[in-house]
Design a protein around this motif. Sequence first.
Motif, PDB file in Angstrom:
ATOM      1  N   MET A  91     -25.367  24.642  68.461  1.00 24.11           N
ATOM      2  CA  MET A  91     -24.971  23.986  69.720  1.00 24.11           C
ATOM      3  C   MET A  91     -25.238  22.482  69.646  1.00 24.11           C
ATOM      4  SD  MET A  91     -23.779  24.296  72.843  1.00 24.11           S
ATOM      5  CE  MET A  91     -24.045  25.859  73.724  1.00 24.11           C
ATOM      6  N   GLU A  92     -26.451  22.103  69.256  1.00 26.81           N
ATOM      7  CA  GLU A  92     -26.844  20.685  69.279  1.00 26.81           C
ATOM      8  C   GLU A  92     -26.103  19.855  68.240  1.00 26.81           C
ATOM      9  OE1 GLU A  92     -30.984  19.735  69.364  1.00 26.81           O
ATOM     10  OE2 GLU A  92     -31.503  21.488  70.586  1.00 26.81           O
ATOM     11  N   GLN A  93     -25.865  20.430  67.067  1.00 26.83           N
ATOM     12  CA  GLN A  93     -25.245  19.649  66.002  1.00 26.83           C
ATOM     13  C   GLN A  93     -23.715  19.622  66.099  1.00 26.83           C
ATOM     14  OE1 GLN A  93     -28.606  18.305  64.906  1.00 26.83           O
ATOM     15  NE2 GLN A  93     -26.907  17.800  63.549  1.00 26.83           N
ATOM     16  N   ALA A  94     -23.122  20.714  66.543  1.00 27.31           N
ATOM     17  CA  ALA A  94     -21.657  20.790  66.553  1.00 27.31           C
ATOM     18  C   ALA A  94     -21.050  20.224  67.825  1.00 27.31           C
ATOM     19  CB  ALA A  94     -21.212  22.246  66.363  1.00 27.31           C
ATOM     20  N   GLU A 139     -18.400  27.926  57.802  1.00 26.61           N
ATOM     21  CA  GLU A 139     -18.238  26.723  58.616  1.00 26.61           C
ATOM     22  C   GLU A 139     -18.271  27.080  60.105  1.00 26.61           C
ATOM     23  OE1 GLU A 139     -15.046  24.214  57.631  1.00 26.61           O
ATOM     24  OE2 GLU A 139     -15.739  23.885  55.572  1.00 26.61           O
ATOM     25  N   ILE A 140     -18.634  26.090  60.904  1.00 27.66           N
ATOM     26  CA  ILE A 140     -18.623  26.267  62.357  1.00 27.66           C
ATOM     27  C   ILE A 140     -17.195  26.080  62.858  1.00 27.66           C
ATOM     28  CG2 ILE A 140     -19.491  25.367  64.554  1.00 27.66           C
ATOM     29  CD1 ILE A 140     -21.907  24.250  62.920  1.00 27.66           C
ATOM     30  N   TYR A 220     -10.565  25.579  67.064  1.00 29.26           N
ATOM     31  CA  TYR A 220     -10.891  24.222  66.629  1.00 29.26           C
ATOM     32  C   TYR A 220     -11.837  24.294  65.427  1.00 29.26           C
ATOM     33  CZ  TYR A 220      -9.340  23.232  71.419  1.00 29.26           C
ATOM     34  OH  TYR A 220      -8.629  23.164  72.585  1.00 29.26           O
ATOM     35  N   ARG A 221     -11.527  23.515  64.402  1.00 28.30           N
ATOM     36  CA  ARG A 221     -12.431  23.388  63.256  1.00 28.30           C
ATOM     37  C   ARG A 221     -13.170  22.067  63.387  1.00 28.30           C
ATOM     38  NH1 ARG A 221     -11.510  27.446  59.998  1.00 28.30           N
ATOM     39  NH2 ARG A 221      -9.492  28.491  60.072  1.00 28.30           N
ATOM     40  N   VAL A 222     -14.461  22.096  63.136  1.00 27.40           N
ATOM     41  CA  VAL A 222     -15.250  20.865  63.255  1.00 27.40           C
ATOM     42  C   VAL A 222     -15.681  20.353  61.884  1.00 27.40           C
ATOM     43  CG1 VAL A 222     -16.055  21.313  65.590  1.00 27.40           C
ATOM     44  CG2 VAL A 222     -17.352  22.219  63.675  1.00 27.40           C
ATOM     45  N   ASP A 223     -15.229  21.042  60.819  1.00 19.15           N
ATOM     46  CA  ASP A 223     -15.498  20.596  59.436  1.00 19.15           C
ATOM     47  C   ASP A 223     -16.999  20.402  59.213  1.00 19.15           C
ATOM     48  OD1 ASP A 223     -12.685  20.445  58.915  1.00 19.15           O
ATOM     49  OD2 ASP A 223     -12.645  18.541  60.001  1.00 19.15           O
ATOM     50  N   TYR A 224     -17.749  21.402  59.581  1.00 18.88           N
ATOM     51  CA  TYR A 224     -19.213  21.328  59.530  1.00 18.88           C
ATOM     52  C   TYR A 224     -19.741  22.691  59.090  1.00 18.88           C
ATOM     53  CZ  TYR A 224     -23.494  18.959  61.312  1.00 18.88           C
ATOM     54  OH  TYR A 224     -24.694  18.307  61.451  1.00 18.88           O
ATOM     55  N   LYS A 225     -20.339  22.747  57.926  1.00 18.90           N
ATOM     56  CA  LYS A 225     -20.936  24.004  57.478  1.00 18.90           C
ATOM     57  C   LYS A 225     -22.209  24.279  58.286  1.00 18.90           C
ATOM     58  CE  LYS A 225     -19.342  23.639  52.676  1.00 18.90           C
ATOM     59  NZ  LYS A 225     -18.264  24.606  52.820  1.00 18.90           N
TER      60      LYS A 225
END
Length: 252
Positions: A91-94, A139-140, A220-225
């Motif tokens: 939650m906090e990072q994405a 990935e998130i 939605y892709r946030v490009d964040y593993k």
Amino acid sequence: MLKTSFAPLIFLFLLFSCKTESFKNAEITAERIPIDKNIRADAEIEAFIKPYAEQINKTLDSVVAYNPTDLNKSDGELNTAIGNLMAEIVMEQANPVFKSRTGKEIDMVLLNHGGIRSTVGKGPVTARTAYSLMPFENEIVVAELKGNKILEMLTYLENNRTAHPLSGIKIKVNKNYKVISATINGNEIDPNHTYNVATSDYLQQGGDNMTFFKDPVNLYRVDYKIRNAIIDYFNRVDTLRTARDERYIKID
């Protein structure tokens, strides 16, 4: 006159250059070669990779945070301290990334209990801790789901009776694990409203039978593993703070 004398040669050249060669498959064999201690190391290759391996190990073993208590995924029936930590990290990072790209907020997070792959012991926390916790390349993603899909999610949780990591949602169930109440951002779930649910690409594709994630309104892709989010979180905080709480509980 010159053109006439070369004509037969040109004809032969074209004839052979257009000839179709026929080939036959050569014999193909296969052999299983186990990779174990019986394989002798190649000293030259070992010497070549040694400085890179040393640098990677140095980076992975550098202390980035401190964990004041042992964390494992068996310390609670429906929510655990380590699961809550992972969901809050997502939650906090994405959310800042998602908000900057869409102007929207993540409403809740759902991961899977099986995705927590190790404990986190009391003491120093390193990047290697994050690799142990999340060794996969997941990935998130953020799935925009209608309220009726959230209700399907609640039915899944009723049947699954497992401490899947959650954030942004509060659920109470009775002694038979039937949902008594469920709120997102403090409000009851509206079947006609849409909710942005962060999860892993594995789960969104139906992993762990979470089929309610399929066919979202938007994806939605946030490009964040997930692992990178954990490492970034470890680097951002000095001390890990997490505990079991009231987000998903059973009322006897």
